[in-house]
Structures are given as C-alpha cells and as structure tokens.
Design an enzyme around this catalytic site. Structure first.
Site, short mmCIF file in Angstrom:
data_model
loop_
_atom_site.label_atom_id
_atom_site.label_comp_id
_atom_site.label_asym_id
_atom_site.label_seq_id
_atom_site.Cartn_x
_atom_site.Cartn_y
_atom_site.Cartn_z
N ARG A 72 0.91 7.48 -2.57
CA ARG A 72 0.90 8.06 -1.22
C ARG A 72 1.15 9.56 -1.29
O ARG A 72 0.48 10.35 -0.61
CB ARG A 72 1.95 7.38 -0.34
N ARG A 86 -11.55 -7.60 -4.19
CA ARG A 86 -10.54 -7.46 -3.13
C ARG A 86 -11.18 -6.92 -1.85
O ARG A 86 -12.07 -6.08 -1.90
CB ARG A 86 -9.41 -6.55 -3.61
N SER A 92 -1.73 -4.17 4.48
CA SER A 92 -1.19 -2.99 5.17
C SER A 92 -1.81 -1.71 4.64
O SER A 92 -1.71 -0.66 5.28
CB SER A 92 0.33 -2.93 5.02
N GLN A 93 -2.46 -1.77 3.47
CA GLN A 93 -3.03 -0.56 2.88
C GLN A 93 -4.16 0.00 3.73
O GLN A 93 -4.39 1.22 3.73
CB GLN A 93 -3.53 -0.86 1.47
N ASP A 118 5.38 -8.59 -2.63
CA ASP A 118 5.22 -8.24 -4.05
C ASP A 118 6.37 -8.79 -4.89
O ASP A 118 6.27 -8.79 -6.13
CB ASP A 118 5.13 -6.72 -4.22
N LYS A 142 -4.43 -10.32 -3.51
CA LYS A 142 -3.97 -9.22 -4.35
C LYS A 142 -4.76 -9.20 -5.66
O LYS A 142 -5.91 -9.63 -5.70
CB LYS A 142 -2.47 -9.36 -4.60
N ARG A 162 -2.12 -14.96 -5.92
CA ARG A 162 -0.80 -15.04 -6.54
C ARG A 162 -0.10 -16.36 -6.28
O ARG A 162 0.69 -16.82 -7.12
CB ARG A 162 0.05 -13.85 -6.08
N ARG A 178 2.22 -8.34 -12.10
CA ARG A 178 3.40 -8.97 -11.52
C ARG A 178 3.58 -10.41 -12.01
O ARG A 178 4.72 -10.89 -12.08
CB ARG A 178 3.35 -8.89 -9.99
#
Length: 445
Positions: free
Chosen positions: A50, A145, A191-192, A333, A360, A364, A405
């Site tokens: 960001r 994605r 939210s991105q 996350d 993601k 996941r 992750r």
C-alpha cells in the site's frame, strides 16, 4: 486492533521429514519454564505494498523504512518501476525511497504482477488515473483469482477495461483519467478491490463517494484509509461503508513499516502449542493491522496474551483449549494458523465467516481440510466454515498448493507432530523467505 468475534530455504524438502510417534491430544507434558523467545518478523506485506502505491502517487520522495523484501513486494516494486516510478533501495534494503509525481502514470506498457494479488488489484486503478494503454498479467495462480468486480467499477468511472482471461487477467486498461462521483462496490469477494479504488480516489477529477456492500476483511480497509491519511489524503467515512475521497492528492512521507501481523501469527501460535513464551517487537496496541486480533483467538484457546504499546507476547500453558466457535472473517489470513493447530486442542474448534478464503492463492478451506485428512485428522467443512476435531496426527506430506500460508501454518503443527514434510517449502518466499530458518532458530529440534 480489530479483535475477531468470540531467501528460499530448500533444506526442508519432503524427503527430510523425520517420522516419529504421532501426537495425541492428551499430551500435557509441556512446560513454560524455558527462557522467553523474540521472533524476528519482517515488515508487513499489506503495509509495504500500500505504501509503495501511495508513495508512487504522491508529490515528492517518500522513504519506506524496513519494508518487507519478499516475492510479492519485489513484484509490486518491479511493476511500479515498469510504470516509470523511481524506487531506490538503501543498503541491505533497510529503506526504499520512492519518488512520485503526484499523478497517475503516462505512456502505457505491460505490467507483470507475478503472484501478487495486491499488484493486480491496486495498480489498474492507479494507471486508469493516468494516460496510456496498460496490459496487466501474472502467473497462472494469479490468473485464476477474480478481478471482474474491479474492472466493472473502473468502467463506471470512465476507463475502458477489457478482461481477457476467465477470471480477469490478462487485463487491458485504456487510461485517460477517471471522473469521480457515486460508485457502488461489492466487497464480498475481496477487500482489495475497494482498497485499490479508494487509493486512486485523490487522483480523480472530482471527489469520489464509494458505497460498499458485504465487505469482508474490514481491518484491511481501515489500514488503507489510515495510510491514505498518513500520505495527506482527504478521506472520510460518512456512514458505515460509505467513503468520500477528496481530490487533494498525496504528499510524500517518511514511513516505518510494522512487522507483519499475519506472519507473526505463526510464531505466536507456536508459543501456544509448545508452552513457550514468544514476543514480537514492533507490534503493539496501535498497530494498523487487524490480524493482530489473532492473539485474542489464542487467548480463547487458553494462551496467556499481553499486547503492549510496542510489542505483543504470547505464552503457552502446555494445553490448547478447544470447544469454541470463532468468526474469523475479519482476519481470514490467520484462520489457517488456528485450523492447523486445532488437532492439538482438547475439543473441536469451528471457524466461521471464511468463505472468501476460497478465492485466495488456493481454496484455503479445501487445502487445509485436505492436508488435515492426510494427517489422519477429521474435519467438516461448509461454504464458509470448517470444524477441526482433535486427535492423533500421523506423518504426512503437506500439499502447499503454492500457498505460503499453508506451508507456514502446517510448519507450526510440525513442532508438535513430527513427520510432516512439504512438497513446496520454498513457497514461503512470497512473504517471508527466511521463515523456515527463523522457526528453526526459535524452536530447534
């Protein structure tokens, strides 16, 4: 902090797994008498990327101190360089100096995003405020994605956008500046999308008001807004989910980057399951990162937690408590961190509100459930939830799905369940190339 409700290390190859007796949930032999440990957690990916974008959009040269140096942030930095933004690194990447022009880029060109979802979601709005034709592309994983909601929103603001792939990438943006006005956005997938649009707002011709519905991962929007304000933007939330952004642009700043709270979750969870004390300096009660809320989940699971002014400490008690449900939609996350250690608990644990985690780097929920099944652990899943039942953990090869992750979360389980191997241990380079070495330093065999 928002609390929830209720360099590649190839030495950890799958063939290095040491098979030993599986863990049983009744194991209560852990103690908390060992000396406290201090985890060296690198900078936040979310803040770094960001801040790179905001510095590129600002007037003057910004200094980002202790930025995260990883696959995703280097991909983002490289994409900005391809757009004509000057980024100069200090010795050993101790800081990055980013020189912006106070406007969107000009000239057009190709932009390679690699695996970085933030690059694919943040940079198209930025380029749309400038001039030229830009073509965004990325890895096969990133191509899968979703990007369509962002493309649709940019078209409503006056850009010409063509998504050439099934989900979004390759994405072509014919830029000639963006108008402001009223815009409605669906925040249910990521939210991105909203963060990318908000950060472009100060570069629009007229003020922008964005109304978002079904917003997931709200703490990331709070982070975006806080950083925009740090760079001098005029942004207000006039009502819940209604954001108004002025056209005053951005000014350069000197910004220290906090340690990554999502990455910290693995070391703090490791404390909880080993009965040790782990401190992460630089993460305190005023952190911009909602994922610090994960420590409240660990508190529910029986760990002792202290969130101070400039550090967070977790102490394991030798017993992981289950028998609870938790909504982790705001900190999704970190849900894998909890799910991976849940077999060690004394009762089932259910995580809810995580449907968007299926979109993601991997699905996941399915990836965690599949790997736990390979370990002999029983799970149940639904569209946006999963339950993990405690029990013995048998040796298994963990399928990482090229998802950092997954690899990091199951590495924590491996501290109590020897015999886990990984088919792609180096995928941690996306956010923390030195992860395996740091985990071994803190918890040597």
């Amino acid at each position: 902090m928002s609390a929830p409700h209720t360099t590649t290390d190839a030495s950890l190859s799958a063939t290095d797994a040491v098979v030993s007796a599986p863990h049983t949930a009744a194991d209560a032999s852990l103690t908390t008498t060992d000396a406290p440990l201090t985890a060296r957690v690198p900078g936040s990916k979310s803040i770094t990327n960001r801040a790179l974008l905001l510095a590129a959009a600002a007037r003057g040269t910004s200094r980002l101190r202790a930025p995260l140096v990883s696959d995703d942030t280097l991909a983002f930095r490289g994409a900005l360089t391809a757009l004509g933004v000057r980024v100069e690194a200090g010795p050993h990447d101790a800081f990055w100096d980013v020189t912006g022009t106070g406007r969107g880029p000009v000239g057009g060109g190709g932009v390679w995003c690699a695996d970085a979802g933030t690059a694919a979601r943040f940079l198209p709005p930025f380029t749309a405020t400038g001039r030229g034709t830009y073509v965004f592309d990325g890895s096969a994983q990133l191509r899968a994605r979703p990007l369509r909601p962002l493309a649709d929103a940019l078209e409503r603001l006056g850009a010409t956008v063509r998504a050439e792939g099934d989900a979004g990438l390759p994405l072509r943006v014919d830029a000639d500046g963006l108008r402001g006005g009223e815009l409605q956005v669906d925040g249910g997938l990521s939210s991105q999308f909203l963060s990318g649009l908000l950060m472009a707002g100060p570069l629009l011709r007229t003020p922008l008001t964005v109304t978002v519905r079904d917003l997931v991962s709200r703490p990331y929007i709070d982070m975006t807004v806080a950083l925009m304000r740090r760079f001098g933007a005029e942004v207000t939330e006039e009502a819940p989910g209604v954001f108004r952004i002025g056209t005053g642009g951005y000014t350069a700043v000197d910004l220290p980057v906090e340690p990554d709270a999502s990455t910290a979750s693995y070391f703090l969870a490791a404390a909880a399951v080993t009965g040790r004390t782990v401190t992460v300096p630089g993460l305190g009660r005023d952190s911009l990162q909602g994922d610090l809320g994960f420590v409240e989940v660990l508190r529910t699971a029986g760990a002792r937690v202290d969130v101070g002014e400039d550090a967070v400490t977790v102490t394991g008690t030798g017993r992981l408590r289950g028998g609870f449900e938790v909504d982790m939609g705001a900190i999704s996350d970190t849900f894998m961190t909890l799910a991976a250690i849940a077999p060690l608990a004394d009762a089932p644990i259910t995580v809810r509100g995580i449907g968007h985690a299926r979109l993601k780097e991997s699905d996941r929920i399915a990836a965690v459930a599949g790997n736990l099944a390979a370990c002999g652990v029983e799970t149940e899943t639904g569209p946006d939830w999963m339950t993990v039942r405690p029990g013995p953990v048998r040796p298994a090869l963990i399928a990482c799905h090229r998802d950092h992750r997954i690899a990091m979360a199951f590495s924590v389980l491996g501290l109590r369940a020897p015999g886990l191997g990984f088919d792609d241990p180096s995928c941690v380079g996306k956010t923390f190339p030195g992860f395996h070495a740091e985990l071994r330093r803190l918890f040597p065999e």
